[in-house]
Scaffold this motif. Structure first.
Motif, PDB file in Angstrom:
ATOM      1  N   ILE A 143       0.991  -1.302   0.062  1.00  0.00           N
ATOM      2  CA  ILE A 143      -0.007   0.014   0.094  1.00  0.00           C
ATOM      3  C   ILE A 143       0.841   1.248   0.128  1.00  0.00           C
ATOM      4  CG2 ILE A 143      -2.043   1.229   0.987  1.00  0.00           C
ATOM      5  CD1 ILE A 143      -2.513  -1.810   0.299  1.00  0.00           C
ATOM      6  N   SER A 144       0.885   2.073  -1.055  1.00  0.00           N
ATOM      7  CA  SER A 144       1.627   3.170  -1.228  1.00  0.00           C
ATOM      8  C   SER A 144       0.832   4.491  -1.209  1.00  0.00           C
ATOM      9  CB  SER A 144       2.365   3.351  -2.533  1.00  0.00           C
ATOM     10  OG  SER A 144       1.504   3.346  -3.474  1.00  0.00           O
ATOM     11  N   SER A 145       0.894   5.322  -1.951  1.00  0.00           N
ATOM     12  CA  SER A 145       0.190   6.586  -1.971  1.00  0.00           C
ATOM     13  C   SER A 145       0.166   7.195  -3.147  1.00  0.00           C
ATOM     14  CB  SER A 145       0.609   7.298  -0.661  1.00  0.00           C
ATOM     15  OG  SER A 145       0.137   8.846  -0.828  1.00  0.00           O
ATOM     16  N   GLY A 146      -0.878   8.264  -3.343  1.00  0.00           N
ATOM     17  CA  GLY A 146      -0.806   9.154  -4.717  1.00  0.00           C
ATOM     18  C   GLY A 146       0.731   9.664  -4.591  1.00  0.00           C
ATOM     19  N   ALA A 147       1.086   9.952  -3.114  1.00  0.00           N
ATOM     20  CA  ALA A 147       2.308  10.784  -2.914  1.00  0.00           C
ATOM     21  C   ALA A 147       3.539  10.310  -3.840  1.00  0.00           C
ATOM     22  CB  ALA A 147       2.450  11.124  -1.340  1.00  0.00           C
ATOM     23  N   GLY A 148       3.442   8.812  -3.774  1.00  0.00           N
ATOM     24  CA  GLY A 148       4.568   7.937  -4.295  1.00  0.00           C
ATOM     25  C   GLY A 148       4.692   8.046  -5.889  1.00  0.00           C
ATOM     26  N   LEU A 149       3.252   8.796  -6.391  1.00  0.00           N
ATOM     27  CA  LEU A 149       3.437   8.965  -7.786  1.00  0.00           C
ATOM     28  C   LEU A 149       3.555  10.246  -8.516  1.00  0.00           C
ATOM     29  CD1 LEU A 149       0.566   6.251  -8.638  1.00  0.00           C
ATOM     30  CD2 LEU A 149       2.847   5.971  -9.252  1.00  0.00           C
ATOM     31  N   GLY A 150       3.293  11.242  -7.362  1.00  0.00           N
ATOM     32  CA  GLY A 150       3.222  12.661  -7.498  1.00  0.00           C
ATOM     33  C   GLY A 150       3.991  13.271  -6.595  1.00  0.00           C
ATOM     34  N   VAL A 151       3.177  14.204  -5.879  1.00  0.00           N
ATOM     35  CA  VAL A 151       4.027  14.895  -4.707  1.00  0.00           C
ATOM     36  C   VAL A 151       2.800  14.580  -3.505  1.00  0.00           C
ATOM     37  CG1 VAL A 151       4.901  16.470  -6.176  1.00  0.00           C
ATOM     38  CG2 VAL A 151       2.702  16.891  -5.194  1.00  0.00           C
ATOM     39  N   SER A 152       3.606  14.845  -2.141  1.00  0.00           N
ATOM     40  CA  SER A 152       3.107  14.816  -0.975  1.00  0.00           C
ATOM     41  C   SER A 152       1.957  16.088  -0.814  1.00  0.00           C
ATOM     42  CB  SER A 152       3.665  14.564   0.152  1.00  0.00           C
ATOM     43  OG  SER A 152       3.177  14.855   1.416  1.00  0.00           O
ATOM     44  N   LEU A 153       0.587  15.845  -0.492  1.00  0.00           N
ATOM     45  CA  LEU A 153      -0.237  17.226  -0.329  1.00  0.00           C
ATOM     46  C   LEU A 153       0.298  18.044   1.003  1.00  0.00           C
ATOM     47  CD1 LEU A 153      -3.753  15.375  -0.694  1.00  0.00           C
ATOM     48  CD2 LEU A 153      -2.525  16.807  -2.283  1.00  0.00           C
ATOM     49  N   THR A 154       0.973  17.067   1.863  1.00  0.00           N
ATOM     50  CA  THR A 154       1.561  17.649   3.053  1.00  0.00           C
ATOM     51  C   THR A 154       3.130  18.374   2.850  1.00  0.00           C
ATOM     52  OG1 THR A 154       2.075  15.789   4.045  1.00  0.00           O
ATOM     53  CG2 THR A 154      -0.230  16.381   4.474  1.00  0.00           C
ATOM     54  N   GLY A 155       3.362  18.116   1.843  1.00  0.00           N
ATOM     55  CA  GLY A 155       5.067  18.716   1.639  1.00  0.00           C
ATOM     56  C   GLY A 155       6.001  17.877   2.476  1.00  0.00           C
ATOM     57  N   ILE A 156       5.605  16.687   2.699  1.00  0.00           N
ATOM     58  CA  ILE A 156       6.679  15.845   3.413  1.00  0.00           C
ATOM     59  C   ILE A 156       7.511  14.863   2.497  1.00  0.00           C
ATOM     60  CG2 ILE A 156       6.921  14.153   5.332  1.00  0.00           C
ATOM     61  CD1 ILE A 156       4.152  15.017   6.332  1.00  0.00           C
ATOM     62  N   GLN A 157       8.785  15.741   2.318  1.00  0.00           N
ATOM     63  CA  GLN A 157       9.446  15.071   1.537  1.00  0.00           C
ATOM     64  C   GLN A 157       9.962  13.696   1.784  1.00  0.00           C
ATOM     65  OE1 GLN A 157      10.292  17.324   4.034  1.00  0.00           O
ATOM     66  NE2 GLN A 157      10.758  19.457   2.764  1.00  0.00           N
ATOM     67  N   ALA A 158      10.065  12.930   2.809  1.00  0.00           N
ATOM     68  CA  ALA A 158      10.285  11.846   3.187  1.00  0.00           C
ATOM     69  C   ALA A 158       9.480  10.886   2.893  1.00  0.00           C
ATOM     70  CB  ALA A 158      10.823  11.582   4.359  1.00  0.00           C
ATOM     71  N   TYR A 159       8.196  11.102   3.105  1.00  0.00           N
ATOM     72  CA  TYR A 159       6.837  10.433   2.773  1.00  0.00           C
ATOM     73  C   TYR A 159       6.631  10.363   1.220  1.00  0.00           C
ATOM     74  CZ  TYR A 159       2.037   8.703   2.778  1.00  0.00           C
ATOM     75  OH  TYR A 159       1.020   7.930   2.721  1.00  0.00           O
ATOM     76  N   ALA A 160       6.794  11.262   0.321  1.00  0.00           N
ATOM     77  CA  ALA A 160       6.808  11.163  -1.016  1.00  0.00           C
ATOM     78  C   ALA A 160       7.959  10.149  -1.421  1.00  0.00           C
ATOM     79  CB  ALA A 160       6.856  12.506  -1.664  1.00  0.00           C
ATOM     80  N   SER A 161       9.001  10.424  -1.081  1.00  0.00           N
ATOM     81  CA  SER A 161      10.234   9.733  -1.386  1.00  0.00           C
ATOM     82  C   SER A 161      10.033   7.965  -0.900  1.00  0.00           C
ATOM     83  CB  SER A 161      11.531  10.203  -0.676  1.00  0.00           C
ATOM     84  OG  SER A 161      11.661  11.533  -1.109  1.00  0.00           O
ATOM     85  N   ALA A 162       9.603   7.950   0.088  1.00  0.00           N
ATOM     86  CA  ALA A 162       9.769   6.565   0.641  1.00  0.00           C
ATOM     87  C   ALA A 162       8.497   5.661  -0.063  1.00  0.00           C
ATOM     88  CB  ALA A 162       9.019   6.392   2.083  1.00  0.00           C
TER      89      ALA A 162
END
Length: 254
Positions: A143-162
């Motif tokens: 289970i990843s996230s849309g953040a892994g395909l684009g950007v984090s809505l909250t701007g958390i760099q580590a989350y989008a990268s992870a």
């Protein structure tokens, strides 16, 4: 499409609330022998209570997915009958962090998010693979996230990268484990109000921000944890037997 998992052993991580709870209960309702784990003891107890109220068997254990040996012990217990059919790597999140400028992020904060979102999925897959290989079949769903395909809505760099790293792990393991009859796929949820963190995030947008978020969704509505669980059930079922290495966005349409 009538999906059943009678007699199958299923592990679900991050089962204390939200997606993990919905996924655990969905498998149990369809006959699976579910082993649900989380580091959140009280939330896990609530998941267990909901299962009991529905007369569903559910095994729960407190497990830190970032602790490799604890993960191995849990998988050994769950697969004691030498059978593990499905692994759902759902544990993750932002660990209470909020969006901050790049220069303000500490080394510990960066690595903490990677440990739960990436290391945990790796450790569980590593522990589960021998059991699945021995049977010549298995399903791993990350289970990843849309953040892994684009950007984090909250701007958390580590989350989008992870989450992007977890998608890469999905594709790599699909090719490594495919010859053994094991599929590895990924569900990338959009924004869903599913736990205390997402409730705080939703509240922080205010009425105007909430309206803009919903208007940006093709279906003009937010999804639910059950929407994510249904995608996982599909990937884990016989209907997805020739699908691997794929990322399914479950976000209402972007």
């Amino acid at each position: 499409m009538n999906v059943r998992f009678d007699g199958q052993t299923v592990i679900v991580t991050g089962a204390a609330h939200g997606f993990g709870r919905a996924i655990s209960l969905a498998f149990a309702e369809r006959g699976a022998n579910v082993w649900a784990c989380d580091v959140n003891r009280s939330g896990l107890a609530m998941t267990e209570q909901q299962a009991l109220e529905r007369n569903l068997p559910l095994n729960v254990r407190v497990v830190d997915v970032a602790d490799r040996e604890m993960v191995r012990e849990f998988v050994r217990e769950a697969g004691a009958g030498e059978r593990l059919d499905v692994l759902v790597n759902n544990a993750g999140g932002v660990l209470g962090q909020v969006g901050r400028p790049l220069e303000d992020i500490s080394e510990d904060d960066w690595h903490a998010i990677f440990r739960v979102n990436v290391d945990g999925a790796f450790y569980f897959s590593q522990a589960a693979a021998p059991l699945m290989k021995a049977r010549g079949s298995g399903r791993i769903v990350n289970i990843s996230s849309g953040a892994g395909l684009g950007v984090s809505l909250t701007g958390i760099q580590a989350y989008a990268s992870a989450k992007a790293a977890q998608i890469g792990l999905t594709r790599q393991l699909a090719h490594e484990l495919g010859p053994f009859g094991i599929t590895v796929n990924n569900v990338a949820p959009g924004f869903v109000r599913s736990n205390p963190t997402t409730e705080r995030q939703w509240g922080s947008y205010g009425e105007e921000g909430q309206r803009r978020l919903v208007e940006g969704i093709a279906l003009k509505k937010l999804g639910t944890p059950d929407d994510i669980a249904h995608a996982v059930l599909f990937f884990a079922s016989e209907y997805a037997g020739w699908i691997t290495g794929q990322v399914l966005s479950v976000d209402g349409g972007k």
